[in-house]
Design a protein around this motif. Sequence first.
Motif, PDB file in Angstrom:
ATOM      1  N   LEU A 350       0.746  -1.170  -0.047  1.00  0.00           N
ATOM      2  CA  LEU A 350       0.110   0.068  -0.027  1.00  0.00           C
ATOM      3  C   LEU A 350       0.939   1.162  -0.211  1.00  0.00           C
ATOM      4  O   LEU A 350       0.628   2.139  -0.750  1.00  0.00           O
ATOM      5  CB  LEU A 350      -0.818  -0.145   1.315  1.00  0.00           C
ATOM      6  N   THR A 351       2.029   1.301   0.799  1.00  0.00           N
ATOM      7  CA  THR A 351       2.753   2.523   1.085  1.00  0.00           C
ATOM      8  C   THR A 351       4.135   2.546   0.831  1.00  0.00           C
ATOM      9  O   THR A 351       4.895   3.263   0.832  1.00  0.00           O
ATOM     10  CB  THR A 351       2.266   3.257   2.439  1.00  0.00           C
ATOM     11  N   GLY A 352       4.565   1.221   0.946  1.00  0.00           N
ATOM     12  CA  GLY A 352       6.129   1.041   1.069  1.00  0.00           C
ATOM     13  C   GLY A 352       6.523   1.025   2.137  1.00  0.00           C
ATOM     14  O   GLY A 352       7.872   0.828   2.493  1.00  0.00           O
ATOM     15  N   ALA A 353       5.572   1.115   3.103  1.00  0.00           N
ATOM     16  CA  ALA A 353       6.113   1.376   4.746  1.00  0.00           C
ATOM     17  C   ALA A 353       5.308   0.147   5.373  1.00  0.00           C
ATOM     18  O   ALA A 353       4.255   0.135   5.078  1.00  0.00           O
ATOM     19  CB  ALA A 353       6.010   2.634   5.256  1.00  0.00           C
ATOM     20  N   SER A 354       5.936  -0.307   6.483  1.00  0.00           N
ATOM     21  CA  SER A 354       5.292  -1.378   7.423  1.00  0.00           C
ATOM     22  C   SER A 354       4.538  -0.717   8.386  1.00  0.00           C
ATOM     23  O   SER A 354       4.525  -1.027   9.523  1.00  0.00           O
ATOM     24  CB  SER A 354       6.208  -2.515   7.873  1.00  0.00           C
ATOM     25  N   ALA A 355       3.263   0.339   7.871  1.00  0.00           N
ATOM     26  CA  ALA A 355       2.626   0.852   8.971  1.00  0.00           C
ATOM     27  C   ALA A 355       1.259   1.119   8.382  1.00  0.00           C
ATOM     28  O   ALA A 355       1.109   0.953   7.291  1.00  0.00           O
ATOM     29  CB  ALA A 355       3.163   2.216   9.262  1.00  0.00           C
ATOM     30  N   SER A 356       0.011   1.264   9.146  1.00  0.00           N
ATOM     31  CA  SER A 356      -1.200   1.377   8.836  1.00  0.00           C
ATOM     32  C   SER A 356      -1.497   2.939   8.353  1.00  0.00           C
ATOM     33  O   SER A 356      -2.342   2.896   7.499  1.00  0.00           O
ATOM     34  CB  SER A 356      -2.164   0.909  10.215  1.00  0.00           C
ATOM     35  N   ILE A 357      -0.667   3.676   8.943  1.00  0.00           N
ATOM     36  CA  ILE A 357      -1.086   5.284   8.643  1.00  0.00           C
ATOM     37  C   ILE A 357       0.293   5.802   8.177  1.00  0.00           C
ATOM     38  O   ILE A 357       1.013   5.927   8.900  1.00  0.00           O
ATOM     39  CB  ILE A 357      -1.766   5.820   9.885  1.00  0.00           C
ATOM     40  N   VAL A 358       0.069   6.620   7.088  1.00  0.00           N
ATOM     41  CA  VAL A 358       1.444   7.341   6.512  1.00  0.00           C
ATOM     42  C   VAL A 358       0.994   8.585   6.003  1.00  0.00           C
ATOM     43  O   VAL A 358       0.023   8.697   5.396  1.00  0.00           O
ATOM     44  CB  VAL A 358       2.125   6.413   5.493  1.00  0.00           C
ATOM     45  N   GLY A 382      -0.336  13.475  20.184  1.00  0.00           N
ATOM     46  CA  GLY A 382      -1.421  13.349  21.205  1.00  0.00           C
ATOM     47  C   GLY A 382      -2.806  12.855  20.724  1.00  0.00           C
ATOM     48  O   GLY A 382      -3.720  12.666  21.499  1.00  0.00           O
ATOM     49  N   VAL A 383      -2.864  12.288  19.768  1.00  0.00           N
ATOM     50  CA  VAL A 383      -4.007  11.661  19.115  1.00  0.00           C
ATOM     51  C   VAL A 383      -4.230  10.295  19.918  1.00  0.00           C
ATOM     52  O   VAL A 383      -3.204   9.366  20.180  1.00  0.00           O
ATOM     53  CB  VAL A 383      -3.755  11.289  17.516  1.00  0.00           C
ATOM     54  N   PRO A 384      -5.256  10.064  20.418  1.00  0.00           N
ATOM     55  CA  PRO A 384      -5.784   8.866  21.164  1.00  0.00           C
ATOM     56  C   PRO A 384      -5.498   7.522  20.553  1.00  0.00           C
ATOM     57  O   PRO A 384      -5.821   7.782  19.259  1.00  0.00           O
ATOM     58  CB  PRO A 384      -7.055   9.181  21.704  1.00  0.00           C
ATOM     59  N   ASN A 385      -4.898   6.671  21.055  1.00  0.00           N
ATOM     60  CA  ASN A 385      -4.787   5.241  20.581  1.00  0.00           C
ATOM     61  C   ASN A 385      -3.870   5.227  19.218  1.00  0.00           C
ATOM     62  O   ASN A 385      -3.747   4.125  18.559  1.00  0.00           O
ATOM     63  CB  ASN A 385      -6.185   4.632  20.137  1.00  0.00           C
ATOM     64  N   ILE A 386      -2.879   6.308  19.221  1.00  0.00           N
ATOM     65  CA  ILE A 386      -1.973   6.336  18.283  1.00  0.00           C
ATOM     66  C   ILE A 386      -0.664   5.413  18.907  1.00  0.00           C
ATOM     67  O   ILE A 386      -0.560   5.238  20.014  1.00  0.00           O
ATOM     68  CB  ILE A 386      -1.265   7.695  17.909  1.00  0.00           C
ATOM     69  N   ALA A 387      -0.056   4.507  17.946  1.00  0.00           N
ATOM     70  CA  ALA A 387       1.030   3.806  18.279  1.00  0.00           C
ATOM     71  C   ALA A 387       2.182   3.880  17.445  1.00  0.00           C
ATOM     72  O   ALA A 387       1.799   4.142  16.288  1.00  0.00           O
ATOM     73  CB  ALA A 387       0.687   2.242  18.514  1.00  0.00           C
ATOM     74  N   ASP A 388       3.460   3.371  17.627  1.00  0.00           N
ATOM     75  CA  ASP A 388       4.471   3.414  16.893  1.00  0.00           C
ATOM     76  C   ASP A 388       4.700   4.760  15.992  1.00  0.00           C
ATOM     77  O   ASP A 388       5.115   4.514  14.968  1.00  0.00           O
ATOM     78  CB  ASP A 388       4.357   2.296  15.939  1.00  0.00           C
ATOM     79  N   LEU A 389       4.479   5.931  16.575  1.00  0.00           N
ATOM     80  CA  LEU A 389       4.593   7.004  15.954  1.00  0.00           C
ATOM     81  C   LEU A 389       6.304   7.419  15.637  1.00  0.00           C
ATOM     82  O   LEU A 389       6.808   7.313  16.769  1.00  0.00           O
ATOM     83  CB  LEU A 389       3.852   8.338  16.609  1.00  0.00           C
ATOM     84  N   HIS A 390       6.435   7.657  14.540  1.00  0.00           N
ATOM     85  CA  HIS A 390       7.824   8.200  14.346  1.00  0.00           C
ATOM     86  C   HIS A 390       7.931   8.666  12.873  1.00  0.00           C
ATOM     87  O   HIS A 390       7.251   8.537  11.886  1.00  0.00           O
ATOM     88  CB  HIS A 390       8.825   6.936  14.553  1.00  0.00           C
ATOM     89  N   ILE A 501       5.168   8.052  10.173  1.00  0.00           N
ATOM     90  CA  ILE A 501       4.508   6.744  10.163  1.00  0.00           C
ATOM     91  C   ILE A 501       3.834   6.677  11.572  1.00  0.00           C
ATOM     92  O   ILE A 501       4.351   6.907  12.384  1.00  0.00           O
ATOM     93  CB  ILE A 501       5.451   5.754   9.746  1.00  0.00           C
ATOM     94  N   ALA A 502       2.737   5.897  11.606  1.00  0.00           N
ATOM     95  CA  ALA A 502       2.107   5.428  12.698  1.00  0.00           C
ATOM     96  C   ALA A 502       1.231   4.174  12.705  1.00  0.00           C
ATOM     97  O   ALA A 502       0.587   3.811  11.375  1.00  0.00           O
ATOM     98  CB  ALA A 502       1.146   6.636  13.424  1.00  0.00           C
ATOM     99  N   ASN A 503       0.605   3.520  13.798  1.00  0.00           N
ATOM    100  CA  ASN A 503      -0.257   2.530  13.875  1.00  0.00           C
ATOM    101  C   ASN A 503      -1.370   2.948  14.720  1.00  0.00           C
ATOM    102  O   ASN A 503      -1.227   4.080  15.346  1.00  0.00           O
ATOM    103  CB  ASN A 503       0.529   1.113  14.234  1.00  0.00           C
ATOM    104  N   ALA A 504      -2.299   2.185  14.738  1.00  0.00           N
ATOM    105  CA  ALA A 504      -3.510   2.317  15.681  1.00  0.00           C
ATOM    106  C   ALA A 504      -3.633   1.084  16.442  1.00  0.00           C
ATOM    107  O   ALA A 504      -3.546   0.116  16.159  1.00  0.00           O
ATOM    108  CB  ALA A 504      -4.771   2.474  14.668  1.00  0.00           C
ATOM    109  N   SER A 505      -3.826   1.487  17.675  1.00  0.00           N
ATOM    110  CA  SER A 505      -4.111   0.407  18.915  1.00  0.00           C
ATOM    111  C   SER A 505      -5.545   0.433  19.258  1.00  0.00           C
ATOM    112  O   SER A 505      -6.280   1.268  18.930  1.00  0.00           O
ATOM    113  CB  SER A 505      -3.269   0.802  20.160  1.00  0.00           C
TER     114      SER A 505
END
Length: 722
Positions: A350-358, A382-390, A501-505
């Motif tokens: 989808l994005t070339g990155a191993s994350a759900s949100i780019v 500070g977004v609720p339920n955000i994970a692995d943000l970098h 890049i970020a994921n959702a928990s």
Amino acid sequence: MANVEVDPTIFRPATFIESSLANLSRALAIGCALIVIVLFAFTRDWRSALISLTAVPLSLLAAGLVLYMRGGTLNTMVIAGLIIALGEIVDDAIIDVENVRRRLRQNRESEAPKPALDVVLAASLEVRSAIFFAGMIVALVFVPVLFMQGLAGTFFRPLAMSYLLAIGASMTIALTLTPALCLFLLPGEPAERPEPRFLANLKARYAAFLPCVLRLPRRGVAILVGLLLVAGITVTQLKDQFLPNFREHDFLMHWVEKPGTSLEAMQRITVQASRELRAVEGVRNFGAHIGRAEVADEVVGPNFTELWISIDEDAPYDATLGRVQEIVDGYPGLYRDVLTYLRERIKEVLTGASASIVVRIYGPDVNVLRATAEQVRAEIAGVPNIADLHVEQQVLVPQIQVRLRPEAAANFGLTPGAIRHAATTFIQGQRVGQIYQDQRVLNVAVWGVERVRHDIHALRELPIETPSGARVPLGDVADVMIVPTPNEIRREGGSRRIDVIANASGGDLGGVAREIERRVSAMTFERGYHPEFLGEYAALQESRAGLFGIGALCLLGVLVLLYVEFKSVRLTLLIAASLPFALIGGVLGVIATGGTMSLGSLVGFVTVLGIAARNGIMLISHYRHLEDEEGMPFGPELIIRGAQERLAPILMTASCAGFALLPIVISANAPGHEIEAPMAAVILGGLVTSTLLTLVLLPALYAAFGKREPAIASAPLAEAAT
């Protein structure tokens, strides 16, 4: 590239595929068995059950042959399409068989019985039009799935193809083979075969209950509208998910250290992780590679490590995965994740990155891009339920730079090309030939000694040969220094870009992605810089928009087919009003399975609309037949009789479709059921509400709005004209 303890049998994606195929095949077999039980429970006659069941193997075989001739394969999505179609495959045959049985029973009780051939032919022709148009509508509402694009289309197109082929084959069989089998087997049915007791009691109670509903049609409509409003509000509160987590036993873990980390440091970390992960009970084996070769599909530096593990199929899945996650989280200071093999590949496609949100930021200057990306990261932290943000690691790293001094070089007769060639050969190496050994091709390169090529003082003393044969130190003709340089510069569409890049928990991908989009869209970007939102949620939105767009056109086609069938705008709108009956149960199905709306759930809503339309067509067409062919006057007696006679076929078709999906819903966590289970839950819930509301509210709506307008006689018009 470096490899650590690589086991050639470590990754076995075929095992997951085999398990998925086995589970889906088992669900298909159990569904067929449950359909047999339902048919015998309703008919108590092996002849009727056999005729209806004949459509199942023939339809599946026909669909398989067409797929084979088109070069298709038997994969999990194809089998899933056949399972979803399984209940509807027998619907057409059930409707035909039940109508023939009823007409044969009435013929035996009449004073002047007709030949069996005439009765069977008339009974089949009576429902032929309804079967044809119902089948066309069921197929038409599923057409949008065929036009899904991207990764979603790759997943669901085989499912849609097998489903449509099976439906088309079943409709053809119901219009040709089923009447012939009815003529061959049903006339020999015993004349005094009692109706099943539960069905007789159900019909009696239904006939007693229906007059109460007919007297209060407006209240029924108000209740329906209220339920639809509640369902619509509930949909807005559901979580969003592109595709579910697959219960594979093979996992990928990406560990990314800071750029410039040495190969030796990454090897130490990887070896230590290997010891800890292999000590987990249930982990079968381990492998890893550090970096990636320049000719690979994904070029990465030595600071990037990909770990692979496989867990035993008999080990407790969630507990073992939780222990692995604990070990991975025990290595702070680096980016890491744990993904199943298929999940990781989906994200990278989808994005070339191993994350759900780019959040991909475009712009001309690398330094401004990095600063903007950090601002975006801080804004959405500070977004609720955000994970692995970098932020994607595009940082400044130390690099040796050799800057030529043209005047000094000219004094020694050196050209810029000669100096650049010498320095590049010493620092980066240069291939000068090849050696063929043991059927392998080995490159021969000239390169400086490692301890010297990393020593800036030694580099300044590197001798450069002049045209006269003398040698001059590199530092006399060029400035050799260490400068900060970007570790990588990525481009797309001719523009430089960097990813946040970020994921959702917690499973709420949509809530996290929408909040990120809201916050980033409110930011002010410099001229020439702009963000783009990618990832699983963007793919879900694109697929949803495509489904709704093409679905609207297909819904218009459904209305046209209904008008062609009934030649009445009022009846067309009446059946169209029955379609939302299924949506209420579909929402309940989503809630019952965790409240997450995935792409499979959307396809389930598309499917159940066709089933709801089929039941409405069958009931309304029978009302019209009683009026036109049997001469019954419009009124409560017509409404009650028509609904009572259609009660058994509607319940049988709904039960067959529901029980065919029940094995997938019950074993939702089995490998291979991850995508199909949400879809089956939506269809099952829609079947329940659609059947109940069709049997209860649709007769009341027909009683209120189904009466034909009185025809104006032509004679009085002629006299008036005279």
